[in-house]
Design a protein around this motif. Structure first.
Motif, PDB file in Angstrom:
ATOM      1  N   ILE A 227      -7.747  -6.170 -14.222  1.00  0.00           N
ATOM      2  CA  ILE A 227      -7.138  -6.826 -13.059  1.00  0.00           C
ATOM      3  C   ILE A 227      -6.074  -5.861 -12.558  1.00  0.00           C
ATOM      4  O   ILE A 227      -5.025  -5.684 -13.186  1.00  0.00           O
ATOM      5  CB  ILE A 227      -6.518  -8.189 -13.427  1.00  0.00           C
ATOM      6  CG1 ILE A 227      -7.609  -9.136 -13.932  1.00  0.00           C
ATOM      7  CG2 ILE A 227      -5.785  -8.782 -12.220  1.00  0.00           C
ATOM      8  CD1 ILE A 227      -7.081 -10.474 -14.417  1.00  0.00           C
ATOM      9  N   LEU A 228      -6.362  -5.209 -11.460  1.00  0.00           N
ATOM     10  CA  LEU A 228      -5.477  -4.153 -10.990  1.00  0.00           C
ATOM     11  C   LEU A 228      -4.158  -4.698 -10.480  1.00  0.00           C
ATOM     12  O   LEU A 228      -3.102  -4.088 -10.665  1.00  0.00           O
ATOM     13  CB  LEU A 228      -6.174  -3.332  -9.904  1.00  0.00           C
ATOM     14  CG  LEU A 228      -7.401  -2.536 -10.379  1.00  0.00           C
ATOM     15  CD1 LEU A 228      -8.098  -1.872  -9.201  1.00  0.00           C
ATOM     16  CD2 LEU A 228      -6.995  -1.493 -11.418  1.00  0.00           C
ATOM     17  N   ASP A 229      -4.183  -5.826  -9.798  1.00  0.00           N
ATOM     18  CA  ASP A 229      -2.964  -6.458  -9.293  1.00  0.00           C
ATOM     19  C   ASP A 229      -3.327  -7.814  -8.714  1.00  0.00           C
ATOM     20  O   ASP A 229      -4.510  -8.184  -8.653  1.00  0.00           O
ATOM     21  CB  ASP A 229      -2.285  -5.579  -8.219  1.00  0.00           C
ATOM     22  CG  ASP A 229      -3.206  -5.273  -7.052  1.00  0.00           C
ATOM     23  OD1 ASP A 229      -3.463  -6.191  -6.254  1.00  0.00           O
ATOM     24  OD2 ASP A 229      -3.672  -4.125  -6.944  1.00  0.00           O
ATOM     25  N   GLU A 230      -2.330  -8.550  -8.283  1.00  0.00           N
ATOM     26  CA  GLU A 230      -2.539  -9.874  -7.687  1.00  0.00           C
ATOM     27  C   GLU A 230      -2.325  -9.862  -6.172  1.00  0.00           C
ATOM     28  O   GLU A 230      -2.201 -10.910  -5.546  1.00  0.00           O
ATOM     29  CB  GLU A 230      -1.587 -10.899  -8.334  1.00  0.00           C
ATOM     30  CG  GLU A 230      -1.765 -11.054  -9.828  1.00  0.00           C
ATOM     31  CD  GLU A 230      -3.088 -11.705 -10.203  1.00  0.00           C
ATOM     32  OE1 GLU A 230      -3.714 -12.323  -9.308  1.00  0.00           O
ATOM     33  OE2 GLU A 230      -3.496 -11.585 -11.380  1.00  0.00           O
ATOM     34  N   GLY A 231      -2.280  -8.672  -5.590  1.00  0.00           N
ATOM     35  CA  GLY A 231      -2.037  -8.584  -4.162  1.00  0.00           C
ATOM     36  C   GLY A 231      -0.553  -8.510  -3.851  1.00  0.00           C
ATOM     37  O   GLY A 231       0.305  -8.628  -4.731  1.00  0.00           O
ATOM     38  N   THR A 232      -0.225  -8.305  -2.581  1.00  0.00           N
ATOM     39  CA  THR A 232       1.162  -8.213  -2.135  1.00  0.00           C
ATOM     40  C   THR A 232       1.340  -9.088  -0.895  1.00  0.00           C
ATOM     41  O   THR A 232       0.405  -9.781  -0.466  1.00  0.00           O
ATOM     42  CB  THR A 232       1.533  -6.766  -1.780  1.00  0.00           C
ATOM     43  OG1 THR A 232       0.812  -6.370  -0.600  1.00  0.00           O
ATOM     44  CG2 THR A 232       1.190  -5.811  -2.912  1.00  0.00           C
ATOM     45  N   GLU A 233       2.497  -9.024  -0.302  1.00  0.00           N
ATOM     46  CA  GLU A 233       2.768  -9.844   0.883  1.00  0.00           C
ATOM     47  C   GLU A 233       1.769  -9.555   1.991  1.00  0.00           C
ATOM     48  O   GLU A 233       1.335 -10.463   2.703  1.00  0.00           O
ATOM     49  CB  GLU A 233       4.190  -9.590   1.385  1.00  0.00           C
ATOM     50  CG  GLU A 233       4.547 -10.382   2.635  1.00  0.00           C
ATOM     51  CD  GLU A 233       5.950 -10.086   3.142  1.00  0.00           C
ATOM     52  OE1 GLU A 233       6.362 -10.733   4.121  1.00  0.00           O
ATOM     53  OE2 GLU A 233       6.621  -9.206   2.563  1.00  0.00           O
ATOM     54  N   TRP A 234       1.397  -8.280   2.159  1.00  0.00           N
ATOM     55  CA  TRP A 234       0.531  -7.904   3.277  1.00  0.00           C
ATOM     56  C   TRP A 234      -0.872  -7.478   2.866  1.00  0.00           C
ATOM     57  O   TRP A 234      -1.732  -7.275   3.727  1.00  0.00           O
ATOM     58  CB  TRP A 234       1.191  -6.783   4.088  1.00  0.00           C
ATOM     59  CG  TRP A 234       2.372  -7.278   4.863  1.00  0.00           C
ATOM     60  CD1 TRP A 234       3.691  -7.058   4.594  1.00  0.00           C
ATOM     61  CD2 TRP A 234       2.333  -8.129   6.013  1.00  0.00           C
ATOM     62  NE1 TRP A 234       4.478  -7.709   5.508  1.00  0.00           N
ATOM     63  CE2 TRP A 234       3.683  -8.378   6.397  1.00  0.00           C
ATOM     64  CE3 TRP A 234       1.310  -8.711   6.769  1.00  0.00           C
ATOM     65  CZ2 TRP A 234       4.010  -9.166   7.488  1.00  0.00           C
ATOM     66  CZ3 TRP A 234       1.636  -9.506   7.859  1.00  0.00           C
ATOM     67  CH2 TRP A 234       2.978  -9.726   8.206  1.00  0.00           C
TER      68      TRP A 234
END
Length: 383
Positions: A227-234
Motif C-alpha cells: 500500500i503505497l499511500d492513502e492519497g493526499t488532499e489533491w
C-alpha cells in the motif's frame, strides 16, 4: 493528394482552422503539413514562428514549433500538440476529412487536441498585439515517446531566454460539459521490468535445473501487497499494477530458464519515480538476488496549488458557461509534467469523451465557447 493549407481560411474562424488542422494528417510523430497550416494561421496575427526538427530514429525525428508575439509584461504560454494517434478502421467518414454533420466536426484529433489549438489561435486574434507576451509551444510528439517533443521545446526556450510566467495546456479535460473540470496536477508514471534467470531442465529432474517462476511469483506477491499511500488532499492514492507476466515456455515438460514481469505505477506527489524503482528492486532482490530490474520514469507527479492562475481560468469558464469547474489531478500523464518545471501550469480544454475513439468529434458550439473562454483568460492573464 496535395498538402493541406489554411489559405483562404480566416485565421479568426475557429471552425475552419480546426477542419484544416484535422485534414493535415499527422499521426505521431508529426511533421510538415500540419505545421504549415498552423504557421499560416499564426503569422498574420503577428507571431514570430520558429519551427525545428530534432531527434533520430527510433524516437524521432520530431517537428516542434515555438510562436511568440509581443515582449515585456506577463508572459502567457499555451502548450499543446498536433500529432494524433493512428485512426484505425471503422470510421463513419474519413478520419482526416474534418467533416461537419449536425453541429459536430469529425476527425482524428478533433478534441485531442487540434480543436483546442485552433481555439487558442482564434482567441489570440481577439486580443491586441501589444497586450503582453503570448507564446504557443506546439509539439509533433506528445502521443508517442515524447523524447524530442516538449522537452526539446523547453531546451530551445532556454537557449532563447524565453521564460513564461504561466502555462495553459489545452488537453481535453472536460468530462460532461465544457468547463466542468480543469487539471491542476497529474500523477507521475513509472514502468518497471523484472527479469529473473534460472536454469533450464527437464521437469522430471528438478534437481538439475533452477526454476525462476516461484521466485518471481513470491516477489510479485509481496509487491502486490504494497500500500503505497492513502492519497493526499489533491491526489488519489498511488496504484501499482502488474501489466505483464511471461515465461515463453512452449513445452509442458521443460523447466524454464527465464521468467519476467512488467509493472506500472501511477503515483502522487508523495513519491519520486526513481525511489519507487529502488523500492521494487529491494523487494525483488530479497527473493531472487540475481534478478535484473530496470525502471523508466515517464514523468514525476506535479501540482499547481489552487491560486491566482486557476482562479483566472475558473472565472473565465464561469463567465461563459455558468459552470464552476472542479479542480482535479485525475487521469493519465500529459506534457504538463515537463512544463510545470517552468512556471504554474494548468490544463483546460474540450470534452474528452471521444478522444482516441472511432468517430472522434467536437461540437462547433464548444469550439466557439472555448475560443471565448481563452480570449477572456488571455486578456486577464496579461492585464
Amino acid at each position: 493528394m496535395p498538402p493541406p493549407s489554411s489559405e483562404g481560411t480566416s485565421v479568426a474562424d475557429v471552425v475552419e482552422l480546426t477542419k484544416a488542422l484535422i485534414a493535415a494528417e499527422s499521426v505521431t510523430p508529426a511533421r510538415g503539413p500540419v505545421f504549415d497550416v498552423l504557421e499560416a494561421a499564426l503569422r498574420p496575427l503577428g507571431f514570430d514562428v520558429d519551427r525545428f526538427v530534432c531527434g533520430e530514429a527510433p524516437d524521432g525525428p520530431v517537428e516542434n514549433l515555438i510562436a511568440v508575439r509581443g515582449s515585456g509584461g506577463r508572459h502567457l504560454a499555451f502548450a499543446g500538440h498536433v500529432d494524433v494517434v493512428p485512426a484505425g478502421d471503422g470510421w463513419t467518414a474519413g478520419p482526416f476529412s474534418g467533416e461537419e454533420r449536425a453541429g459536430l466536426i469529425y476527425g482524428r484529433g478533433a478534441v485531442d487536441m487540434k480543436g483546442a489549438v485552433a481555439a487558442f489561435v482564434a482567441a489570440c486574434a481577439q486580443v491586441p498585439v501589444d497586450a503582453g507576451t503570448l507564446s504557443l509551444l506546439i509539439t509533433g510528439d506528445e502521443e508517442g515517446p515524447a523524447v524530442f517533443g516538449t522537452r526539446a521545446i523547453i531546451d530551445r526556450m532556454a537557449e532563447r531566454g524565453l521564460a513564461p510566467d504561466l502555462c495553459l495546456v489545452g488537453e481535453p479535460t472536460s468530462t460532461g460539459r465544457l468547463g466542468d473540470m480543469i487539471k491542476i496536477g497529474r500523477r507521475g508514471s513509472v514502468n518497471i521490468w523484472i527479469d529473473v534467470n534460472g536454469r533450464q531442465g527437464h521437469v522430471a529432474y528438478p534437481h538439475l535445473a533452477d526454476n525462476p517462476v516461484p521466485r518471481l511469483v513470491r516477489a510479485l506477491a509481496e509487491i502486490d501487497a504494497l500500500i503505497l499511500d492513502e492519497g493526499t488532499e489533491w491526489f488519489q492514492s498511488s496504484n501499482l499494477e502488474a501489466t505483464d507476466l511471461s515465461v515463453g515456455n512452449l513445452a509442458t515438460n521443460v523447466i524454464p530458464g527465464r521468467a519476467s514481469a512488467r509493472l506500472s505505477i501511477r503515483f502522487n506527489d508523495l513519491h519520486r519515480g526513481e525511489a519507487l524503482v529502488e523500492r521494487i528492486r529491494a523487494i525483488v532482490e530479497r527473493h531472487t538476488p540475481d534478478a535484473h530490474v530496470v525502471g523508466k520514469v515517464s514523468g514525476e507527479a506535479f501540482l499547481t496549488p489552487p491560486g491566482t492562475f486557476s482562479t483566472l481560468i475558473a472565472d473565465a469558464i464561469r463567465e461563459h458557461t455558468g459552470l464552476t469547474p472542479e479542480l482535479s489531478t485525475t487521469g493519465g500523464t500529459s506534457d504538463a509534467r515537463f512544463l510545470s518545471r517552468l512556471c504554474p501550469t494548468v490544463e483546460f480544454g474540450l470534452l474528452n469523451a471521444t478522444m482516441h475513439k472511432l468517430d472522434e468529434a467536437v461540437a462547433v458550439e464548444d469550439l466557439r465557447s472555448l475560443q471565448a473562454i481563452y480570449a477572456t483568460l488571455i486578456r486577464r492573464a496579461l492585464g
